[in-house]
Write a protein that holds these residues in place. Sequence first.
Motif, PDB file in Angstrom:
ATOM      1  N   CYS A 280     -40.153  52.172  18.163  1.00  0.00           N
ATOM      2  CA  CYS A 280     -38.831  51.665  17.769  1.00  0.00           C
ATOM      3  C   CYS A 280     -38.947  50.232  17.224  1.00  0.00           C
ATOM      4  O   CYS A 280     -39.419  50.037  16.116  1.00  0.00           O
ATOM      5  CB  CYS A 280     -37.851  51.768  18.936  1.00  0.00           C
ATOM      6  SG  CYS A 280     -36.118  51.584  18.429  1.00  0.00           S
TER       7      CYS A 280
ATOM      8  N   HIS B   4     -42.426  49.674  16.078  1.00  0.00           N
ATOM      9  CA  HIS B   4     -42.660  50.331  14.782  1.00  0.00           C
ATOM     10  C   HIS B   4     -42.116  49.471  13.648  1.00  0.00           C
ATOM     11  O   HIS B   4     -42.800  49.223  12.646  1.00  0.00           O
ATOM     12  CB  HIS B   4     -41.992  51.710  14.804  1.00  0.00           C
ATOM     13  CG  HIS B   4     -41.559  52.234  13.475  1.00  0.00           C
ATOM     14  ND1 HIS B   4     -42.441  52.633  12.500  1.00  0.00           N
ATOM     15  CD2 HIS B   4     -40.305  52.431  12.957  1.00  0.00           C
ATOM     16  CE1 HIS B   4     -41.769  53.068  11.443  1.00  0.00           C
ATOM     17  NE2 HIS B   4     -40.473  52.943  11.696  1.00  0.00           N
ATOM     18  N   GLN B   5     -40.887  49.008  13.800  1.00  0.00           N
ATOM     19  CA  GLN B   5     -40.248  48.226  12.743  1.00  0.00           C
ATOM     20  C   GLN B   5     -40.971  46.905  12.509  1.00  0.00           C
ATOM     21  O   GLN B   5     -41.154  46.479  11.357  1.00  0.00           O
ATOM     22  CB  GLN B   5     -38.784  47.985  13.108  1.00  0.00           C
ATOM     23  CG  GLN B   5     -37.939  49.250  13.155  1.00  0.00           C
ATOM     24  CD  GLN B   5     -36.542  49.004  13.703  1.00  0.00           C
ATOM     25  OE1 GLN B   5     -36.139  47.856  13.926  1.00  0.00           O
ATOM     26  NE2 GLN B   5     -35.800  50.071  13.947  1.00  0.00           N
TER      27      GLN B   5
ATOM     28  N   GLN C  95     -33.900  59.257  20.166  1.00  0.00           N
ATOM     29  CA  GLN C  95     -33.735  58.094  19.304  1.00  0.00           C
ATOM     30  C   GLN C  95     -32.738  57.119  19.926  1.00  0.00           C
ATOM     31  O   GLN C  95     -31.858  57.511  20.704  1.00  0.00           O
ATOM     32  CB  GLN C  95     -33.206  58.526  17.934  1.00  0.00           C
ATOM     33  CG  GLN C  95     -34.066  59.567  17.222  1.00  0.00           C
ATOM     34  CD  GLN C  95     -35.196  58.949  16.419  1.00  0.00           C
ATOM     35  OE1 GLN C  95     -35.473  57.752  16.525  1.00  0.00           O
ATOM     36  NE2 GLN C  95     -35.861  59.754  15.613  1.00  0.00           N
TER      37      GLN C  95
ATOM     38  N   HIS D  60     -31.444  53.851  17.854  1.00  0.00           N
ATOM     39  CA  HIS D  60     -31.547  52.748  16.889  1.00  0.00           C
ATOM     40  C   HIS D  60     -30.478  52.845  15.815  1.00  0.00           C
ATOM     41  O   HIS D  60     -29.975  53.915  15.479  1.00  0.00           O
ATOM     42  CB  HIS D  60     -32.931  52.739  16.235  1.00  0.00           C
ATOM     43  CG  HIS D  60     -33.190  53.913  15.316  1.00  0.00           C
ATOM     44  ND1 HIS D  60     -33.201  53.786  13.956  1.00  0.00           N
ATOM     45  CD2 HIS D  60     -33.431  55.221  15.569  1.00  0.00           C
ATOM     46  CE1 HIS D  60     -33.451  54.960  13.399  1.00  0.00           C
ATOM     47  NE2 HIS D  60     -33.585  55.851  14.360  1.00  0.00           N
TER      48      HIS D  60
ATOM     49  N   GLN E  96     -33.541  50.332  10.666  1.00  0.00           N
ATOM     50  CA  GLN E  96     -34.559  51.262  10.182  1.00  0.00           C
ATOM     51  C   GLN E  96     -35.495  50.575   9.208  1.00  0.00           C
ATOM     52  O   GLN E  96     -35.136  49.573   8.581  1.00  0.00           O
ATOM     53  CB  GLN E  96     -33.897  52.459   9.502  1.00  0.00           C
ATOM     54  CG  GLN E  96     -32.990  52.066   8.356  1.00  0.00           C
ATOM     55  CD  GLN E  96     -32.241  53.238   7.757  1.00  0.00           C
ATOM     56  OE1 GLN E  96     -31.922  53.221   6.581  1.00  0.00           O
ATOM     57  NE2 GLN E  96     -31.940  54.237   8.548  1.00  0.00           N
TER      58      GLN E  96
ATOM     59  N   THR F  32     -33.152  58.379   8.941  1.00  0.00           N
ATOM     60  CA  THR F  32     -34.237  57.420   8.728  1.00  0.00           C
ATOM     61  C   THR F  32     -35.415  58.111   8.045  1.00  0.00           C
ATOM     62  O   THR F  32     -36.051  58.991   8.634  1.00  0.00           O
ATOM     63  CB  THR F  32     -34.698  56.816  10.070  1.00  0.00           C
ATOM     64  OG1 THR F  32     -33.609  56.094  10.649  1.00  0.00           O
ATOM     65  CG2 THR F  32     -35.874  55.872   9.889  1.00  0.00           C
TER      66      THR F  32
ATOM     67  N   GLN G 175     -39.887  57.602   9.815  1.00  0.00           N
ATOM     68  CA  GLN G 175     -39.867  57.753  11.264  1.00  0.00           C
ATOM     69  C   GLN G 175     -41.157  57.267  11.919  1.00  0.00           C
ATOM     70  O   GLN G 175     -41.210  57.097  13.140  1.00  0.00           O
ATOM     71  CB  GLN G 175     -39.624  59.214  11.643  1.00  0.00           C
ATOM     72  CG  GLN G 175     -38.187  59.652  11.504  1.00  0.00           C
ATOM     73  CD  GLN G 175     -37.296  59.103  12.598  1.00  0.00           C
ATOM     74  OE1 GLN G 175     -37.769  58.683  13.652  1.00  0.00           O
ATOM     75  NE2 GLN G 175     -36.000  59.104  12.364  1.00  0.00           N
TER      76      GLN G 175
ATOM     77  N   THR H  20     -47.346  54.408  14.361  1.00  0.00           N
ATOM     78  CA  THR H  20     -46.075  53.959  14.927  1.00  0.00           C
ATOM     79  C   THR H  20     -45.084  55.116  15.018  1.00  0.00           C
ATOM     80  O   THR H  20     -45.227  56.129  14.332  1.00  0.00           O
ATOM     81  CB  THR H  20     -45.444  52.843  14.080  1.00  0.00           C
ATOM     82  OG1 THR H  20     -44.992  53.392  12.827  1.00  0.00           O
ATOM     83  CG2 THR H  20     -46.427  51.714  13.826  1.00  0.00           C
TER      84      THR H  20
ATOM     85  N   GLN I  65     -40.659  55.602  15.345  1.00  0.00           N
ATOM     86  CA  GLN I  65     -39.313  55.076  15.539  1.00  0.00           C
ATOM     87  C   GLN I  65     -38.699  55.629  16.825  1.00  0.00           C
ATOM     88  O   GLN I  65     -37.956  54.947  17.524  1.00  0.00           O
ATOM     89  CB  GLN I  65     -38.436  55.456  14.336  1.00  0.00           C
ATOM     90  CG  GLN I  65     -36.986  55.046  14.450  1.00  0.00           C
ATOM     91  CD  GLN I  65     -36.806  53.552  14.548  1.00  0.00           C
ATOM     92  OE1 GLN I  65     -37.087  52.811  13.612  1.00  0.00           O
ATOM     93  NE2 GLN I  65     -36.329  53.074  15.692  1.00  0.00           N
TER      94      GLN I  65
END
Length: 271
Positions: A104, A107-108, A155, A157, A160, A189, A192, A202, A204
């Motif tokens: 999440c 990842h971002q 999920q 979030h 993105q 998104t 992902q 990674t 999301q």
Amino acid sequence: MVVRDLPKVRMLVLETDSTPKETQQDKGQYGEVLHHHFSQAGLNHDPPLGVETDRRFVVKGFHAILMTGSCYDAHGDNPWIIELMNLLREIWINNPECKLSGVCFGHQLLCRLFGSSVATEPSGKWELGHSKIDLTPVGQKLFDVPETPYVYMHQMHQDQVTSAPTPESSGGLLSKDTKVYVWGSSPHTAVQGIFIENRVFTTQAHLAFDEDMVYREIQVRVDGGSLKDFEHADRAKATAHLEHDGDVAAAAILRFFHGEDSKAIEEAKGK
């Protein structure tokens, strides 16, 4: 946290937030939740693998670093986020043998490190709870689900990654011949998760969330005022009990940590 008498994957967990109070009481912080989740994946690995995790900042001797989710914006300029970006850049440059993963927020932030834009979904919609993720051919190979072009995961979030990083966007961190793969997407998104062979994997979605954690994490956001679509929140809570593929995702990332990802890429190229 050490499992003895098995080949080990040593993982440093970078915690970027705290779990809700009730989760701390029965499961601990994110590092403990992830340790338990990956330990089970290690026991299910063939042959079994031990998983050793640490939450102190000691890079030397670790196979991998896993960065957790957070309620903070990965596109923000908080001083601690900038410091974390600088730390990740230093690790990337000076420890090429250390593999990086993020969940999440993690990842971002890793995608941001390599020049991706991270932003709130244009209409302000959230992606919550039990969600379908469509897999690319590379994703199918990484997750080892050859007959199923999708997985389900939880999920949590609104922000993105708007596009996958490229060598051109990375400011020199990625060599010109680096291949960045997007392993999955959803209607909300498109990115992902990303995969860079032997370096980055990674997601999301939250692979270690269970029903109780989904309830609590949604409620924290409702109580804090960031999640105002109560109908959507209630629908997501109602899906929290559904079976999901967090164990499949943990197994995939563990195989990556253990150096088994190259075979998946070669098989995907030949598909």
